[in-house]
Each structure stands twice: as C-alpha cells, then as structure tokens.
Design a protein around this motif. Structure first.
Motif, short mmCIF file in Angstrom:
data_model
loop_
_atom_site.label_atom_id
_atom_site.label_comp_id
_atom_site.label_asym_id
_atom_site.label_seq_id
_atom_site.Cartn_x
_atom_site.Cartn_y
_atom_site.Cartn_z
N THR A 172 1.18 -0.97 0.26
CA THR A 172 -0.22 -0.21 -0.20
C THR A 172 1.17 1.19 0.00
O THR A 172 0.00 2.52 -0.29
CB THR A 172 -1.05 -0.13 1.17
N THR A 199 4.36 7.80 7.50
CA THR A 199 4.53 9.38 7.06
C THR A 199 4.16 10.14 7.86
O THR A 199 4.43 10.11 9.10
CB THR A 199 2.33 9.79 6.30
N GLY A 239 -6.08 5.85 10.57
CA GLY A 239 -5.22 6.18 9.17
C GLY A 239 -4.65 5.20 8.56
O GLY A 239 -4.92 4.31 6.84
N ILE A 240 -4.07 3.99 9.29
CA ILE A 240 -3.50 2.98 7.97
C ILE A 240 -4.77 2.22 7.65
O ILE A 240 -4.50 1.48 6.55
CB ILE A 240 -2.49 2.38 9.44
N ARG A 285 -7.22 2.50 7.20
CA ARG A 285 -7.86 3.05 5.97
C ARG A 285 -7.35 3.23 4.65
O ARG A 285 -8.14 2.88 3.24
CB ARG A 285 -8.36 4.82 6.08
N GLN A 286 -5.99 3.37 4.90
CA GLN A 286 -5.19 3.70 3.64
C GLN A 286 -5.48 1.55 3.13
O GLN A 286 -5.26 1.74 2.15
CB GLN A 286 -3.57 3.77 3.98
N GLU A 325 -8.18 0.66 1.22
CA GLU A 325 -8.65 1.75 -0.08
C GLU A 325 -7.71 1.00 -1.07
O GLU A 325 -7.96 1.51 -2.25
CB GLU A 325 -7.98 3.65 0.36
N HIS A 326 -6.74 0.82 -0.56
CA HIS A 326 -5.96 0.23 -1.28
C HIS A 326 -7.18 -1.27 -1.83
O HIS A 326 -5.95 -1.88 -3.10
CB HIS A 326 -4.72 -0.44 -1.09
#
Length: 102
Positions: A21, A26, A82-83, A85-86, A89-90
C-alpha cells in the motif's frame, strides 16, 4: 466446518497487504506519535512539576502523566485508523483494477 463458518472473527489484514500500500510511517503520523513523547520529556521543566501543586486532590505531575498516557492511546488509535483506511482503500482499488499490482 471451515474457519469462516465457525463464527470466529476474521483476522486483521496481513502485513503483506500493508507492504504493497505504500508508506506507513508518513511524516504526519510520526509527528502525531512524537507529541506525547515531547510532553513527557518536557515534564521536569513545567512549573507545576517543580512546585507542590494539587489538581483534583492529586499531585499535578501524576495527573499530567495520566493525561499523557491517555493522549498516547488516543493518538495511536488515530494513527491506526489512518493505516487501516489506507489498507482498505488499497484493497478496494486493487479489487477494482482486477487484482493486478504494478
């Protein structure tokens, strides 16, 4: 009976999906994770840590440390959200593209 029929919860997303991903650490996530660390390191320099001060009938330093622990838990949950969700989404984009990785 297969594991999916047993009623057991599905395991979390495997780490191999996270590797595909992109960046997990970040700059924004690192800054969020560093906030409680900096607050804990600054504690000896804060005025209430030097003087005998009571907050809610408890020494101020203990209340401050409890606050930083709670803040740590909240911020780590925000980072985890957040992770996740990432990764989701991937996974959605991967399913849309037919499952092929570039």
């Amino acid at each position: 009976m297969s594991p999916s029929d047993s009623g057991a919860p599905k395991p979390d997303t495997p780490t191999s999906v996270i590797r595909v991903t992109g960046r997990i650490a970040t700059p924004g996530r690192v800054v969020l994770a560093c906030i409680p660390i900096l607050l804990i390191l600054a504690t000896p320099f804060l005025p209430f840590a030097i003087t005998p001060t009571l907050w809610f009938g408890v020494p101020a330093v203990l209340v401050w440390m409890a606050f930083t622990v709670i803040l740590t838990v909240v911020l780590l949950n925000v980072i985890d959200l957040g992770i996740r969700r990432q990764v989701s989404e991937h996974a959605e984009a991967d399913a849309f593209d037919g499952g092929e990785h570039a």
